[in-house]
Enzyme design. Structure first.
Site, PDB file in Angstrom:
ATOM      1  N   GLY A  33       0.768  -1.262  -0.030  1.00 39.90           N
ATOM      2  CA  GLY A  33       0.258  -0.582  -0.419  1.00 39.90           C
ATOM      3  C   GLY A  33       0.934   1.187   0.642  1.00 39.90           C
ATOM      4  N   CYS A  57       2.229   6.540  21.611  1.00 36.74           N
ATOM      5  CA  CYS A  57       3.556   6.515  22.546  1.00 36.74           C
ATOM      6  C   CYS A  57       4.556   5.704  21.996  1.00 36.74           C
ATOM      7  CB  CYS A  57       3.413   6.712  23.837  1.00 36.74           C
ATOM      8  SG  CYS A  57       2.344   7.612  24.522  1.00 36.74           S
ATOM      9  N   ASN A  77      -7.961   3.832   8.379  1.00 38.14           N
ATOM     10  CA  ASN A  77      -7.420   2.767   8.805  1.00 38.14           C
ATOM     11  C   ASN A  77      -7.555   3.398  10.708  1.00 38.14           C
ATOM     12  OD1 ASN A  77      -5.627   4.635   7.894  1.00 38.14           O
ATOM     13  ND2 ASN A  77      -3.990   4.130   9.149  1.00 38.14           N
ATOM     14  N   HIS A 116      -2.077  -7.894   2.279  1.00 35.61           N
ATOM     15  CA  HIS A 116      -1.942  -8.177   3.333  1.00 35.61           C
ATOM     16  C   HIS A 116      -2.837  -7.839   4.614  1.00 35.61           C
ATOM     17  CE1 HIS A 116       0.094  -5.074   6.162  1.00 35.61           C
ATOM     18  NE2 HIS A 116       0.718  -4.450   5.137  1.00 35.61           N
ATOM     19  N   SER A 120      -3.309  -3.967  -0.890  1.00 41.57           N
ATOM     20  CA  SER A 120      -2.405  -3.811  -0.129  1.00 41.57           C
ATOM     21  C   SER A 120      -2.841  -5.506   0.392  1.00 41.57           C
ATOM     22  CB  SER A 120      -1.866  -3.481   0.900  1.00 41.57           C
ATOM     23  OG  SER A 120      -0.691  -4.220   1.712  1.00 41.57           O
ATOM     24  N   THR A 180      12.628  -7.323 -10.637  1.00 44.08           N
ATOM     25  CA  THR A 180      12.616  -9.282  -9.954  1.00 44.08           C
ATOM     26  C   THR A 180      11.362  -8.631  -9.674  1.00 44.08           C
ATOM     27  OG1 THR A 180      14.469 -10.140 -11.932  1.00 44.08           O
ATOM     28  CG2 THR A 180      12.159 -11.196 -10.601  1.00 44.08           C
ATOM     29  N   GLN A 209      -8.484  -0.890   3.236  1.00 46.31           N
ATOM     30  CA  GLN A 209      -8.560  -1.324   4.024  1.00 46.31           C
ATOM     31  C   GLN A 209     -10.245  -1.090   3.465  1.00 46.31           C
ATOM     32  OE1 GLN A 209      -8.577  -1.573   7.333  1.00 46.31           O
ATOM     33  NE2 GLN A 209      -6.204  -0.878   7.753  1.00 46.31           N
TER      34      GLN A 209
HETATM   35  C1  LIG Z   1      -1.910  -0.598   5.869  1.00 43.98           C
HETATM   36  C2  LIG Z   1      -2.230   0.581   5.197  1.00 43.98           C
HETATM   37  C3  LIG Z   1      -1.246   0.874   4.173  1.00 43.98           C
HETATM   38  C4  LIG Z   1       0.259   0.709   4.249  1.00 43.98           C
HETATM   39  O1  LIG Z   1       0.007  -0.542   3.550  1.00 43.98           O
HETATM   40  P1  LIG Z   1       2.013  -1.522   3.310  1.00 43.98           P
HETATM   41  O2  LIG Z   1       1.278  -2.664   2.068  1.00 43.98           O
HETATM   42  O3  LIG Z   1       1.614  -1.932   4.597  1.00 43.98           O
HETATM   43  O4  LIG Z   1       2.653  -0.509   3.063  1.00 43.98           O
HETATM   44  C5  LIG Z   1      -1.799   1.940   3.157  1.00 43.98           C
HETATM   45  N1  LIG Z   1      -3.280   2.819   3.517  1.00 43.98           N
HETATM   46  C6  LIG Z   1      -3.734   2.046   4.542  1.00 43.98           C
HETATM   47  C7  LIG Z   1      -4.794   2.647   4.775  1.00 43.98           C
HETATM   48  C8  LIG Z   1      -3.233   1.809   5.188  1.00 43.98           C
HETATM   49  O5  LIG Z   1      -4.256   0.656   5.929  1.00 43.98           O
END
Ligand SMILES: *Cc1c(COP(=O)(O)O)cnc(C)c1O
Length: 385
Positions: free
Chosen positions: A71, A324, A151, A201, A199, A237, A179
């Site tokens: 992302g 924090c 997020n 994950h 993204s 790659t 998200q």
């Molecule tokens: C997690 C997140 C990202 C970053 O994605 P990554 O794959 O961890 O770099 C960007 N934008 C939002 C809204 C996210 O929740």
């Protein structure tokens, strides 16, 4: 000890199915998709198939899918790619005041070098006002970047309305939908979105792999240089195991969206209503236009960070809005933007639910929160019931 994961906004566990799809590409199939020989062709085929799957899931064409490392990279590529391509046309970029750091810090950097950035305010629920956006667009505006869903507080923006305004005014529209994927259907053939970041994950796929969707005809200029992979916009790659995993994950994410949504909303609303039973607790974000798995509350007279650590001891994983632990004493810019004072922001807690969570998880979590809050408030010099 029982461990409960309520931090799906940070990342999600990878599905077994996705791992199965990836394994051959971590083991026997090792070719480089750019190679001409049979090993390369085998890899190329998997790359093409994954691209096809992503395109289908988004209602896009395969040529519009660019694989990136995630992302953050997609956001950078979209924003810097447009600024590199269009800086002679104009230097004004509009974004919201609640974007992810990957957008916010990128436009701040551009603001330092010579671009002019407008941060649109949001209301108390975290909503951007489309009329306000329309009035901020100028002749030299080259890009609007507004996230689909936040997020931290889960607020879902009216991206169709925003996209239509951008289209009318002839300005590119990028949305960070990291998200949102898996929680709402996309059909980019019909939607007025020019670029979209996602993204893997965040939807039960592998880490370190993402996509920038770029509509055909939208001009961006490369920010990395090297080979000609990913229409030269992402040289290097390809991460084939990751790409195959993303392809499988997005396919799964698009299945039964409505059913999964309803399940999550049921859990979410149960969690919200039980947390609101605690004295001096308020919900952050929009009551209904919010991600199905997102709960964000401010618990007054309590430090979010202390609560987070207390919950962790009890096996419950959440996150807080006072960063924090991440080395900053400033509360989140998102909570500040929706008008919270420092104290309320510091007492905030984000709990993001996922497909494996149960009613028992929710009830156990609420019990633990109540117990810890009571303990912390007993020690608080300012709390009086
Ligand atoms: C997690 C997140 C990202 C970053 O994605 P990554 O794959 O961890 O770099 C960007 N934008 C939002 C809204 C996210 O929740």
């Amino acid at each position: 000890m029982k461990r409960i994961y309520l931090d799906h906004g940070a990342t999600t566990p990878m599905k077994e199915d996705v791992l199965e799809a990836m394994l051959p590409y971590l083991k026997e199939i090792h070719g480089n998709p750019s190679s001409v020989h049979s090993f390369g062709r085998e890899a190329r085929k998997a790359l093409d198939e994954a691209r096809e799957k992503v395109a289908t899931a988004l209602g896009a064409s395969p040529e519009e899918i660019i694989f990136t490392s995630g992302g953050s990279e997609s956001d950078n590529l979209a924003i810097q790619g447009v600024s590199n391509a269009l800086y002679t046309k104009g230097k004004h970029i509009i974004t919201s005041s609640i974007e992810h750091h990957a957008v916010m810090d990128t436009v701040n950097y551009l603001g330092q070098i010579c671009f002019d950035i407008t941060f649109l305010p949001v209301d108390e629920f975290g909503m951007v006002n489309p009329d306000e956006l329309a009035s901020e667009i100028r002749d030299d505006t080259i890009l609007v970047s507004i996230m689909t869903a936040n997020n931290e507080i889960g607020t879902i923006q009216p991206i169709e309305e925003i996209g239509n305004i951008c289209r009318e005014k002839g300005v590119y529209f990028h949305t960070d939908a990291v998200q949102a994927i898996g929680h709402m259907p996309f059909n980019l053939k019909e939607q007025p979105v020019d670029m979209l970041s996602l993204s893997a994950h965040k939807f039960y796929g592998p880490k370190g792999i993402g996509v920038l969707y770029k509509r055909k005809g939208i001009k961006i200029r490369q920010i990395f240089f090297g080979g000609s992979q990913e229409i030269k916009l992402r040289p290097g790659t390809e991460n084939l195991p990751g790409i195959v995993g993303l392809g499988r994950a997005i396919e799964l994410a698009a299945e039964d969206i409505e059913e999964k949504r309803e399940g999550l909303i049921l859990l979410r609303d149960r969690l919200i209503s039980k947390l609101l039973e605690i004295d001096s607790v308020k919900l952050n974000g929009h009551p209904v236009k919010r991600l199905p798995g997102n709960v964000n509350v401010s618990i007054l007279y309590v430090e979010g960070e202390s609560l987070l650590l207390g919950l962790d001891i009890k096996g419950v994983a959440v996150s807080s809005g006072s960063a924090c632990t991440s080395g900053s004493l400033d509360p989140s810019h998102v909570l500040m933007a929706i008008g919270l004072d420092h104290q309320t922001a510091h007492g905030s807690l984000r709990l993001t639910l996922g497909r494996d969570n149960t009613i028992e998880d929710i009830d156990y979590t609420v019990d633990v929160v109540k117990e810890i809050v009571e303990k912390l408030r007993k020690m608080s010099p300012v709390y009086k019931k």
